[in-house]
Design an enzyme around this catalytic site. Structure first.
Site, PDB file in Angstrom:
ATOM      1  N   MET A 116       7.348   2.750  17.055  1.00 40.52           N
ATOM      2  CA  MET A 116       6.910   2.832  15.847  1.00 40.52           C
ATOM      3  C   MET A 116       7.621   3.916  14.908  1.00 40.52           C
ATOM      4  O   MET A 116       7.436   5.067  15.333  1.00 40.52           O
ATOM      5  CB  MET A 116       5.430   3.183  15.389  1.00 40.52           C
ATOM      6  CG  MET A 116       4.537   1.771  15.704  1.00 40.52           C
ATOM      7  SD  MET A 116       4.906   0.256  14.935  1.00 40.52           S
ATOM      8  CE  MET A 116       4.810   1.121  13.148  1.00 40.52           C
ATOM      9  N   GLY A 125      10.659  -5.008   6.558  1.00 41.64           N
ATOM     10  CA  GLY A 125       9.813  -5.611   5.628  1.00 41.64           C
ATOM     11  C   GLY A 125      10.258  -5.556   4.262  1.00 41.64           C
ATOM     12  O   GLY A 125      10.898  -6.666   3.606  1.00 41.64           O
ATOM     13  N   HIS A 129       1.925  -8.125  15.880  1.00 36.69           N
ATOM     14  CA  HIS A 129       1.703  -6.679  15.996  1.00 36.69           C
ATOM     15  C   HIS A 129       0.491  -6.215  15.614  1.00 36.69           C
ATOM     16  O   HIS A 129      -0.008  -6.360  14.579  1.00 36.69           O
ATOM     17  CB  HIS A 129       2.728  -6.064  15.104  1.00 36.69           C
ATOM     18  CG  HIS A 129       2.726  -4.463  14.950  1.00 36.69           C
ATOM     19  ND1 HIS A 129       3.267  -3.554  14.163  1.00 36.69           N
ATOM     20  CD2 HIS A 129       1.935  -3.780  15.943  1.00 36.69           C
ATOM     21  CE1 HIS A 129       2.816  -2.382  14.390  1.00 36.69           C
ATOM     22  NE2 HIS A 129       2.000  -2.137  15.591  1.00 36.69           N
ATOM     23  N   SER A 174       9.066  -8.537   8.486  1.00 36.53           N
ATOM     24  CA  SER A 174       7.753  -8.447   8.468  1.00 36.53           C
ATOM     25  C   SER A 174       7.254  -8.970   6.985  1.00 36.53           C
ATOM     26  O   SER A 174       7.555  -8.573   6.034  1.00 36.53           O
ATOM     27  CB  SER A 174       7.283  -6.973   8.555  1.00 36.53           C
ATOM     28  OG  SER A 174       6.018  -6.830   8.095  1.00 36.53           O
ATOM     29  N   ASP A 189       1.898  -8.412  10.950  1.00 38.43           N
ATOM     30  CA  ASP A 189       1.350  -7.183  10.961  1.00 38.43           C
ATOM     31  C   ASP A 189      -0.185  -7.327  10.778  1.00 38.43           C
ATOM     32  O   ASP A 189      -0.603  -7.654   9.545  1.00 38.43           O
ATOM     33  CB  ASP A 189       2.125  -6.301  10.079  1.00 38.43           C
ATOM     34  CG  ASP A 189       3.137  -5.522  10.485  1.00 38.43           C
ATOM     35  OD1 ASP A 189       3.434  -5.191  11.384  1.00 38.43           O
ATOM     36  OD2 ASP A 189       4.257  -5.685   9.486  1.00 38.43           O
ATOM     37  N   MET A 213      -2.448  -4.072  14.745  1.00 38.93           N
ATOM     38  CA  MET A 213      -2.959  -2.728  14.615  1.00 38.93           C
ATOM     39  C   MET A 213      -4.454  -2.765  14.318  1.00 38.93           C
ATOM     40  O   MET A 213      -5.160  -2.424  13.420  1.00 38.93           O
ATOM     41  CB  MET A 213      -2.245  -2.260  13.347  1.00 38.93           C
ATOM     42  CG  MET A 213      -0.749  -1.926  13.654  1.00 38.93           C
ATOM     43  SD  MET A 213       0.137  -1.837  12.168  1.00 38.93           S
ATOM     44  CE  MET A 213       0.511  -3.535  11.902  1.00 38.93           C
ATOM     45  N   ASP A 229      10.064  -0.468  14.427  1.00 39.26           N
ATOM     46  CA  ASP A 229       9.371  -0.795  13.249  1.00 39.26           C
ATOM     47  C   ASP A 229       8.943   0.344  12.133  1.00 39.26           C
ATOM     48  O   ASP A 229       8.325   1.198  12.526  1.00 39.26           O
ATOM     49  CB  ASP A 229       7.964  -1.347  13.739  1.00 39.26           C
ATOM     50  CG  ASP A 229       7.118  -2.252  12.758  1.00 39.26           C
ATOM     51  OD1 ASP A 229       7.532  -2.190  11.408  1.00 39.26           O
ATOM     52  OD2 ASP A 229       6.266  -2.777  12.992  1.00 39.26           O
ATOM     53  N   MET A 285      -3.672  -5.691  10.593  1.00 38.29           N
ATOM     54  CA  MET A 285      -4.465  -4.457  10.275  1.00 38.29           C
ATOM     55  C   MET A 285      -5.928  -4.666   9.949  1.00 38.29           C
ATOM     56  O   MET A 285      -6.318  -5.454   9.248  1.00 38.29           O
ATOM     57  CB  MET A 285      -3.918  -3.907   9.160  1.00 38.29           C
ATOM     58  CG  MET A 285      -2.165  -3.707   9.162  1.00 38.29           C
ATOM     59  SD  MET A 285      -1.682  -2.809   7.815  1.00 38.29           S
ATOM     60  CE  MET A 285       0.248  -2.795   8.184  1.00 38.29           C
ATOM     61  N   PHE A 344       1.356   0.945   6.431  1.00 36.71           N
ATOM     62  CA  PHE A 344       1.902   0.531   5.231  1.00 36.71           C
ATOM     63  C   PHE A 344       3.215   0.296   5.342  1.00 36.71           C
ATOM     64  O   PHE A 344       4.264   0.652   6.039  1.00 36.71           O
ATOM     65  CB  PHE A 344       1.791   1.531   3.952  1.00 36.71           C
ATOM     66  CG  PHE A 344       0.189   1.858   3.892  1.00 36.71           C
ATOM     67  CD1 PHE A 344      -0.400   1.205   3.123  1.00 36.71           C
ATOM     68  CD2 PHE A 344      -0.226   3.001   4.655  1.00 36.71           C
ATOM     69  CE1 PHE A 344      -1.958   1.500   2.897  1.00 36.71           C
ATOM     70  CE2 PHE A 344      -1.793   3.133   4.547  1.00 36.71           C
ATOM     71  CZ  PHE A 344      -2.564   2.587   3.660  1.00 36.71           C
ATOM     72  N   HIS A 373       7.708 -11.445  12.074  1.00 38.40           N
ATOM     73  CA  HIS A 373       6.622 -10.257  12.507  1.00 38.40           C
ATOM     74  C   HIS A 373       5.671 -10.212  11.732  1.00 38.40           C
ATOM     75  O   HIS A 373       5.569 -10.243  10.534  1.00 38.40           O
ATOM     76  CB  HIS A 373       7.470  -8.878  12.169  1.00 38.40           C
ATOM     77  CG  HIS A 373       6.910  -7.735  12.623  1.00 38.40           C
ATOM     78  ND1 HIS A 373       6.807  -7.508  14.235  1.00 38.40           N
ATOM     79  CD2 HIS A 373       5.905  -6.940  12.308  1.00 38.40           C
ATOM     80  CE1 HIS A 373       6.173  -6.229  14.342  1.00 38.40           C
ATOM     81  NE2 HIS A 373       5.553  -5.850  13.003  1.00 38.40           N
TER      82      HIS A 373
HETATM   83  C1  DX5 Z   1       3.786  -0.753   9.251  1.00 35.98           C
HETATM   84  C2  DX5 Z   1       4.151  -2.242   9.895  1.00 35.98           C
HETATM   85  C3  DX5 Z   1       5.435  -2.653   9.554  1.00 35.98           C
HETATM   86  C4  DX5 Z   1       5.941  -2.585   8.084  1.00 35.98           C
HETATM   87  C5  DX5 Z   1       7.402  -2.463   8.118  1.00 35.98           C
HETATM   88  O1  DX5 Z   1       2.530  -0.569   9.630  1.00 35.98           O
HETATM   89  O2  DX5 Z   1       3.863  -2.429  11.482  1.00 35.98           O
HETATM   90  O3  DX5 Z   1       5.757  -3.813  10.222  1.00 35.98           O
HETATM   91  O4  DX5 Z   1       5.332  -3.757   7.499  1.00 35.98           O
HETATM   92  O5  DX5 Z   1       7.700  -2.351   6.470  1.00 35.98           O
HETATM   93  P1  DX5 Z   1       9.030  -1.503   6.225  1.00 35.98           P
HETATM   94  O6  DX5 Z   1      10.041  -2.208   6.891  1.00 35.98           O
HETATM   95  O7  DX5 Z   1       9.000  -1.802   4.559  1.00 35.98           O
HETATM   96  O8  DX5 Z   1       8.931   0.008   6.758  1.00 35.98           O
HETATM   97 ZN    ZN Z   2       4.859  -4.080  12.641  1.00 39.25          ZN
END
Ligand code: DX5
Ligand code: ZN
Length: 228
Positions: free
Chosen positions: A142, A200, A71, A13, A40, A73, A178, A42, A148, A38
């Site tokens: 998830m 990530g 992804h 990510s 993300d 969100m 994830d 938001m 975050f 990936h």
């Molecule tokens: C959370 C995201 C993840 C996040 C994962 O809202 O969808 O993709 O970046 O981060 P880590 O691997 O640090 O938990």
């Molecule tokens: Zn994600």
């Protein structure tokens, strides 16, 4: 019919990357062995954080040919799906909780010729997938509450991955997980049935290709070992 075994895929990510040099961070992580990238997205509404949108993704597209795993969100998602498709996403995943008409969202992604993904927050039951299972290419479990990076893996999600796996049966559907994926948690997620792993902070730690290569291979090795 034999059970299809989809490959282990490591999907870093870029949320954990250096945003001031995202293009380089994308090409470095692919060079370091990542399978997918990936993305993300938001909106500060569906989740309590804001990241980036389709224009940023479009500008990253020229840095790699790797699969762009988007992804979303965001709520609502439907009005923006086409923009993400046009930006160069290869797969688009929407949250089941993001709108009243999940089936329509999935059909919209399908009609744009992209891989269709659906994801569930930790509190959402697997049963919401029962009536759309034949409309998806990917199910994302998830394992943290989205918003975050750097959160802790929620162990109860292992049972959920097993339930998804059992619902999927022989269908060639990717099962992705994830949140909180590290070399310590990836094995249990693999054993439960996941084959795509978003990470990530566990990938983008240290500096540059050599560090990323070591991080990606530690994850892959732990996943492959758990499959034996
Ligand atoms: C959370 C995201 C993840 C996040 C994962 O809202 O969808 O993709 O970046 O981060 P880590 O691997 O640090 O938990
Ligand atoms: Zn994600």
């Amino acid at each position: 019919m034999t059970h299809p075994t989809l490959p282990i895929r490591i999907a870093p990510s870029i949320l954990a990357a250096d945003f001031s040099r995202l293009g380089q961070e994308v090409s470095d992580v692919v060079e370091a062995g990542a399978d997918w990238v990936h993305l993300d997205v938001m909106d500060g509404h569906f989740v309590p954080n804001i990241s980036f949108g389709p224009d940023v993704i479009k500008s990253l597209r020229k840095y790699t040919t790797a699969f762009f795993d988007c992804h979303l969100m965001i709520a609502p998602a439907d009005p923006y799906i086409e923009a993400f498709a046009k930006a160069g996403c290869d797969g688009i995943t929407v949250h089941a909780e993001a709108g009243a008409h999940l089936h329509r969202s999935l059909q919209t992604i399908r009609a744009l010729g992209k891989k269709v993904g659906v994801t569930l927050n930790p509190a959402t039951p697997v049963s919401v997938l029962e009536n759309v299972i034949d409309d998806v290419d990917l199910i994302l479990v998830m394992s943290v509450n989205p918003g975050f990076g750097g959160q802790k893996f929620i162990p109860a999600m292992l049972d959920k991955i097993r339930a998804v796996k059992s619902l999927v049966g022989d269908r060639p559907i990717e099962i992705e997980v994830d949140g909180g994926i590290t070399a310590d948690t990836i094995g249990a997620a693999t054993a439960a049935g996941a084959n795509v792993f978003v990470a990530g902070s566990a990938v983008y730690k240290g500096d540059g290709i050599d560090a990323y290569r070591a991080n990606v291979s530690a994850l892959r090795q732990a996943a492959e070992t758990a499959r034996l």
